[in-house]
Motif scaffolding. Structure first.
Motif, PDB file in Angstrom:
ATOM      1  N   LEU A   1     -46.063  59.793 -70.507  1.00 57.27           N
ATOM      2  CA  LEU A   1     -46.076  61.207 -70.484  1.00 57.27           C
ATOM      3  C   LEU A   1     -46.228  61.697 -69.116  1.00 57.27           C
ATOM      4  O   LEU A   1     -47.070  61.445 -68.270  1.00 57.27           O
ATOM      5  N   HIS A   2     -45.398  62.714 -68.762  1.00 61.57           N
ATOM      6  CA  HIS A   2     -45.337  63.450 -67.410  1.00 61.57           C
ATOM      7  C   HIS A   2     -45.928  64.780 -67.702  1.00 61.57           C
ATOM      8  O   HIS A   2     -45.347  65.574 -68.407  1.00 61.57           O
ATOM      9  N   LEU A   3     -47.119  65.137 -67.325  1.00 59.69           N
ATOM     10  CA  LEU A   3     -47.968  66.371 -67.579  1.00 59.69           C
ATOM     11  C   LEU A   3     -47.741  67.577 -66.562  1.00 59.69           C
ATOM     12  O   LEU A   3     -47.264  67.318 -65.399  1.00 59.69           O
ATOM     13  N   GLU A   4     -48.147  68.473 -66.921  1.00 58.26           N
ATOM     14  CA  GLU A   4     -47.754  69.712 -65.944  1.00 58.26           C
ATOM     15  C   GLU A   4     -48.599  69.840 -64.593  1.00 58.26           C
ATOM     16  O   GLU A   4     -48.385  70.490 -63.651  1.00 58.26           O
ATOM     17  N   ASN A   5     -49.415  68.806 -64.539  1.00 55.92           N
ATOM     18  CA  ASN A   5     -50.286  68.624 -63.451  1.00 55.92           C
ATOM     19  C   ASN A   5     -49.841  67.496 -62.331  1.00 55.92           C
ATOM     20  O   ASN A   5     -50.475  66.975 -61.753  1.00 55.92           O
ATOM     21  N   ASN A   6     -48.769  67.071 -62.837  1.00 53.43           N
ATOM     22  CA  ASN A   6     -48.097  65.893 -62.216  1.00 53.43           C
ATOM     23  C   ASN A   6     -48.714  64.546 -62.451  1.00 53.43           C
ATOM     24  O   ASN A   6     -48.330  63.677 -62.044  1.00 53.43           O
ATOM     25  N   GLN A   7     -49.927  64.549 -63.288  1.00 59.09           N
ATOM     26  CA  GLN A   7     -50.336  63.403 -63.883  1.00 59.09           C
ATOM     27  C   GLN A   7     -49.285  62.512 -64.783  1.00 59.09           C
ATOM     28  O   GLN A   7     -48.826  63.189 -65.638  1.00 59.09           O
ATOM     29  N   LYS A   8     -49.473  61.325 -64.626  1.00 57.94           N
ATOM     30  CA  LYS A   8     -48.915  60.642 -65.913  1.00 57.94           C
ATOM     31  C   LYS A   8     -49.818  59.523 -66.745  1.00 57.94           C
ATOM     32  O   LYS A   8     -50.610  58.933 -66.260  1.00 57.94           O
ATOM     33  N   LEU A   9     -49.536  59.862 -68.073  1.00 56.66           N
ATOM     34  CA  LEU A   9     -50.620  59.144 -69.037  1.00 56.66           C
ATOM     35  C   LEU A   9     -49.484  58.295 -69.857  1.00 56.66           C
ATOM     36  O   LEU A   9     -48.303  58.452 -70.091  1.00 56.66           O
ATOM     37  N   LYS A  10     -50.182  57.025 -70.253  1.00 52.35           N
ATOM     38  CA  LYS A  10     -49.287  56.345 -71.382  1.00 52.35           C
ATOM     39  C   LYS A  10     -49.708  56.406 -72.772  1.00 52.35           C
ATOM     40  O   LYS A  10     -51.100  56.566 -73.061  1.00 52.35           O
ATOM     41  N   VAL A  11     -48.798  56.615 -73.654  1.00 52.32           N
ATOM     42  CA  VAL A  11     -49.038  56.424 -75.057  1.00 52.32           C
ATOM     43  C   VAL A  11     -49.303  55.018 -75.422  1.00 52.32           C
ATOM     44  O   VAL A  11     -48.147  54.291 -75.324  1.00 52.32           O
ATOM     45  N   SER A  12     -50.322  54.250 -76.086  1.00 54.58           N
ATOM     46  CA  SER A  12     -50.235  53.046 -76.230  1.00 54.58           C
ATOM     47  C   SER A  12     -49.561  52.716 -77.704  1.00 54.58           C
ATOM     48  O   SER A  12     -49.374  53.543 -78.489  1.00 54.58           O
ATOM     49  N   ARG A  13     -49.453  51.401 -77.892  1.00 54.20           N
ATOM     50  CA  ARG A  13     -48.874  50.872 -79.126  1.00 54.20           C
ATOM     51  C   ARG A  13     -49.563  51.407 -80.337  1.00 54.20           C
ATOM     52  O   ARG A  13     -48.983  51.745 -81.282  1.00 54.20           O
ATOM     53  N   ASN A  14     -50.983  51.438 -80.291  1.00 59.69           N
ATOM     54  CA  ASN A  14     -51.803  51.778 -81.496  1.00 59.69           C
ATOM     55  C   ASN A  14     -51.544  53.305 -81.764  1.00 59.69           C
ATOM     56  O   ASN A  14     -51.809  53.413 -82.958  1.00 59.69           O
ATOM     57  N   TYR A  15     -50.906  54.112 -80.890  1.00 65.13           N
ATOM     58  CA  TYR A  15     -50.896  55.594 -81.208  1.00 65.13           C
ATOM     59  C   TYR A  15     -49.285  55.950 -81.145  1.00 65.13           C
ATOM     60  O   TYR A  15     -49.002  57.159 -81.146  1.00 65.13           O
ATOM     61  N   TYR A  16     -48.525  55.010 -81.180  1.00 59.62           N
ATOM     62  CA  TYR A  16     -47.056  55.285 -80.870  1.00 59.62           C
ATOM     63  C   TYR A  16     -46.356  55.973 -82.104  1.00 59.62           C
ATOM     64  O   TYR A  16     -45.850  56.929 -81.731  1.00 59.62           O
ATOM     65  N   TYR A  17     -46.504  55.422 -83.329  1.00 52.42           N
ATOM     66  CA  TYR A  17     -45.959  55.899 -84.373  1.00 52.42           C
ATOM     67  C   TYR A  17     -46.767  57.571 -84.611  1.00 52.42           C
ATOM     68  O   TYR A  17     -45.769  58.372 -85.006  1.00 52.42           O
ATOM     69  N   GLN A  18     -48.104  57.565 -84.388  1.00 51.47           N
ATOM     70  CA  GLN A  18     -48.733  58.926 -84.765  1.00 51.47           C
ATOM     71  C   GLN A  18     -48.010  60.000 -83.799  1.00 51.47           C
ATOM     72  O   GLN A  18     -47.726  61.098 -84.059  1.00 51.47           O
ATOM     73  N   PHE A  19     -47.957  59.586 -82.314  1.00 47.78           N
ATOM     74  CA  PHE A  19     -47.279  60.245 -81.403  1.00 47.78           C
ATOM     75  C   PHE A  19     -45.834  60.687 -81.755  1.00 47.78           C
ATOM     76  O   PHE A  19     -45.445  61.803 -81.810  1.00 47.78           O
ATOM     77  N   LYS A  20     -45.194  59.657 -82.139  1.00 51.34           N
ATOM     78  CA  LYS A  20     -43.549  59.812 -82.343  1.00 51.34           C
ATOM     79  C   LYS A  20     -43.562  60.818 -83.602  1.00 51.34           C
ATOM     80  O   LYS A  20     -42.479  61.630 -83.481  1.00 51.34           O
ATOM     81  N   ASP A  21     -44.388  60.707 -84.669  1.00 50.32           N
ATOM     82  CA  ASP A  21     -44.321  61.594 -85.722  1.00 50.32           C
ATOM     83  C   ASP A  21     -44.735  63.089 -85.488  1.00 50.32           C
ATOM     84  O   ASP A  21     -44.096  63.929 -85.931  1.00 50.32           O
ATOM     85  N   LYS A  22     -45.596  63.355 -84.739  1.00 51.51           N
ATOM     86  CA  LYS A  22     -46.236  64.530 -84.287  1.00 51.51           C
ATOM     87  C   LYS A  22     -45.230  65.190 -83.367  1.00 51.51           C
ATOM     88  O   LYS A  22     -44.773  66.388 -83.555  1.00 51.51           O
ATOM     89  N   ILE A  23     -44.385  64.572 -82.360  1.00 47.28           N
ATOM     90  CA  ILE A  23     -43.748  65.101 -81.390  1.00 47.28           C
ATOM     91  C   ILE A  23     -42.098  65.252 -82.182  1.00 47.28           C
ATOM     92  O   ILE A  23     -41.399  66.368 -81.743  1.00 47.28           O
TER      93      ILE A  23
END
Length: 148
Positions: A124-146
């Motif tokens: 994830l590239h955020l508006e403050n130029n930070q980059k964060l990673k969605v882990s495998r454990n949260y992959y499907y939850q994130f994918k469904d929400k987005i």
């Protein structure tokens, strides 16, 4: 003397605060007991920066990070801290906040771009130029929400 923290809508806060204080109950943000309204979502968070306390609107939060029993609240220009669990915020933040791994909750409205990477993960590239990673454990939850 009993101290409680009220987690209710702004409209109900002052009404309840007055009633509890008339009965000798102290309303404080550092109280051990919490009274929460059904369907309540935090509108602001009381955090520390140095020795000062600040109320941070949830609209201004880019992400929350948990590290060594401390939550770091990151906004576009500053970082604040408080003692609380990430699970508490996962349950009480508005719907645009989403847990992305063991240590981070991100405000999805502050994501500029999403890059899929190997192994069922996203960057994830955020508006403050930070980059964060969605882990495998949260992959499907994130994918469904987005909505991927």
């Amino acid at each position: 003397m009993i101290k409680i923290r009220l987690e209710v809508s702004s409209e109900k806060y002052h009404l309840l605060k007055d009633k509890f204080e008339q009965k000798g109950i102290i309303i404080a943000d550092d109280a051990e007991y919490i009274l929460t309204e059904n369907g309540f979502h935090l509108e602001k968070i009381v955090c520390r920066k140095g020795e000062s306390l600040f109320e941070i609107s949830t609209e201004n939060i880019i992400y929350l990070e948990s590290h060594d029993h401390t939550i770091y609240v990151k906004t576009k220009d500053d970082e604040y801290s408080l003692r609380q669990t990430l699970q508490y915020f996962e349950s009480n933040l508005p719907d645009q906040f989403l847990r992305i791994n063991r240590s981070f909750i991100v405000n999805t409205s502050k994501i500029n771009s999403i890059t899929p990477i190997l192994g069922m993960q996203f960057n994830l590239h955020l508006e403050n130029n930070q980059k964060l990673k969605v882990s495998r454990n949260y992959y499907y939850q994130f994918k469904d929400k987005i909505g991927f």
